[in-house]
Enzyme design. Structure first.
Site, PDB file in Angstrom:
ATOM      1  N   ASP A   1       0.866  -1.182   0.000  1.00 45.52           N
ATOM      2  CA  ASP A   1       0.000   0.000   0.000  1.00 45.52           C
ATOM      3  C   ASP A   1       0.902   1.232   0.000  1.00 45.52           C
ATOM      4  O   ASP A   1       2.009   1.170  -0.518  1.00 45.52           O
ATOM      5  CB  ASP A   1      -0.954  -0.042   1.201  1.00 45.52           C
TER       6      ASP A   1
ATOM      7  N   HIS B   1       2.213   2.239  -3.145  1.00 47.74           N
ATOM      8  CA  HIS B   1       1.269   3.189  -3.723  1.00 47.74           C
ATOM      9  C   HIS B   1       1.766   4.628  -3.622  1.00 47.74           C
ATOM     10  O   HIS B   1       0.991   5.559  -3.753  1.00 47.74           O
ATOM     11  CB  HIS B   1      -0.100   3.060  -3.048  1.00 47.74           C
TER      12      HIS B   1
END
Length: 393
Positions: A217, A240
């Site tokens: 993430d 991310h």
């Protein structure tokens, strides 16, 4: 017990007492087995309590020795402590239970936590292993939330550690003031769900430097009630990107300001420098600087999404929003793996303003392809920017 055995016992006791007198509290002196299988949580708690309650010491140290591995179940180290400085020196390996079933009946909301400890310094060139693989195929609501959590720890730091394979977020800093993070390596596979590297929430004066983060993430996520955060010399990938948000999901009043991201490298991430807010939110994100960023095969190198939604483009536009202003991008270069290298998706009702872009050169990662900039309701100025034009004046 023979005379020789008695002598060894006395010498060991004297050595332990001397260590405590010098402010050095080894977990081995409190019964830790370090056999990879026995729960050593109680020994760690006892060493902590001894270090934390020590009188007449300016500094005390909980010591986790090298070349040893310790299994710990969920545990919180509470303060406040008597010494002005308390060190938690991790030179060995600390592991979470490997099987999800071993968490039955235990609080799965966190694993290792420090709460209300001022002057805390976690260090030691050791390894913290969340052993999260058993959790990644299960529903996220059943995951332990994180590996290391620092709550209300002021004038504190964490440095020189490797943290791997958390079930979800690896490190959380919450409600802290004057907190330093330096020289960390954080690793989990790119496909491990919700494994943010570092999340900062409700904190002020946080400095994050010289770290390498790969996760499933956000490499770094910045939550609400934040001011004066500096991120410098960080490498991100996989992951991310570095994200401010998401913010305002429940319609709350957002307060985020004075964020600086300087000297960052992004390798193969799904986002680069990102700000994401929900339409229901109110408040502000302001005074943000992204400077000297380098992208390699990044899907969204520069992105603001003021209409963040669970399903992309599926939320009806609302007349509310978090005000995003005074965001500066300077000295940015590299390659985008998608056509849109600059994407500022701002609200029609609460537009972005004071956006500044200077010395930006973004190219396609695919030979022969072009990249474009896409801006909606974003006002500001550009100087030496490619792709451009984008901003409204």
């Amino acid at each position: 017990m023979d005379v020789f055995g008695l002598l060894l016992f006395v010498l060991g006791l004297a050595s332990s007492n001397l260590s405590a007198y010098n402010g050095h509290f080894s977990v081995m002196d409190y019964g830790a087995t370090s056999d990879d299988q026995t729960d050593d949580s109680q020994a760690f708690l006892e060493a902590w309590n001894a270090a934390c309650t020590a009188l007449h010491l300016q500094s005390s140290t909980v010591y986790v020795p090298p070349q040893k591995t310790f299994l710990l179940n969920p545990i919180i180290f509470h303060g406040p402590c008597n010494p002005a400085r308390i060190n938690f020196l991790i030179s060995g390996t600390i592991m979470a239970p490997e099987s999800a079933g071993e968490w039955d009946g235990r609080d799965a909301s966190e694993w290792l936590g420090f709460k209300n400890v001022n002057g805390l310094h976690v260090d030691g060139f050791g390894l913290v292993d969340g052993q999260g693989k058993a959790w990644w195929d299960q529903s996220c609501k059943y995951h332990p939330q994180l590996a290391l959590k620092f709550m209300s720890c002021n004038e504190s730091s964490v440095s020189n550690l490797k943290v791997v394979n958390s079930a979800q977020t690896h490190i959380v800093v919450k409600a802290c003031n004057r907190f330093n993070i330096d020289n960390l390596v954080i690793e989990s596979p790119g496909n491990s769900p919700n494994t943010d590297g570092i999340h900062i929430q409700s904190s002020h004066n946080v400095f994050l430097t010289n770290s390498k983060i790969g996760a499933g993430d956000d490499c770094i996520s910045i939550g609400d009630y934040i001011s004066n955060i500096e991120i410098r010399n960080v490498e991100c990938g996989p992951g991310h990107g570095i994200s401010i948000g998401s913010l305002g999901r429940d319609g709350n009043y957002v307060q985020v300001e004075k964020i600086r991201v300087i000297d960052a490298v992004f390798n193969g991430t799904s986002n680069g420098a990102r700000i994401k807010t929900w339409q229901a939110g109110r408040g502000y994100v302001r005074d943000v600087t992204f400077q000297n960023l380098k992208f390699s095969y990044v899907k969204n190198p520069i992105i603001i999404d003021q209409n963040y939604c669970y399903i992309r483009n599926a939320c009806e536009e609302q007349e509310s929003g978090v005000q995003i202003s005074n965001v500066n991008y300077k000295e940015v270069s590299g390659t985008s793996s998608t056509e849109i290298a600059i994407n500022l998706n701002c609200s029609k009702f609460v537009p972005c303003f004071g956006i500044s872009m200077e010395s930006i050169q973004l190219m396609s990662a695919k030979a022969g392809n072009d990249v474009v900039a896409s801006c909606s309701n974003a006002y500001g100025q550009e100087l030496d920017v490619f792709p451009a034009p984008c901003l409204l004046r």
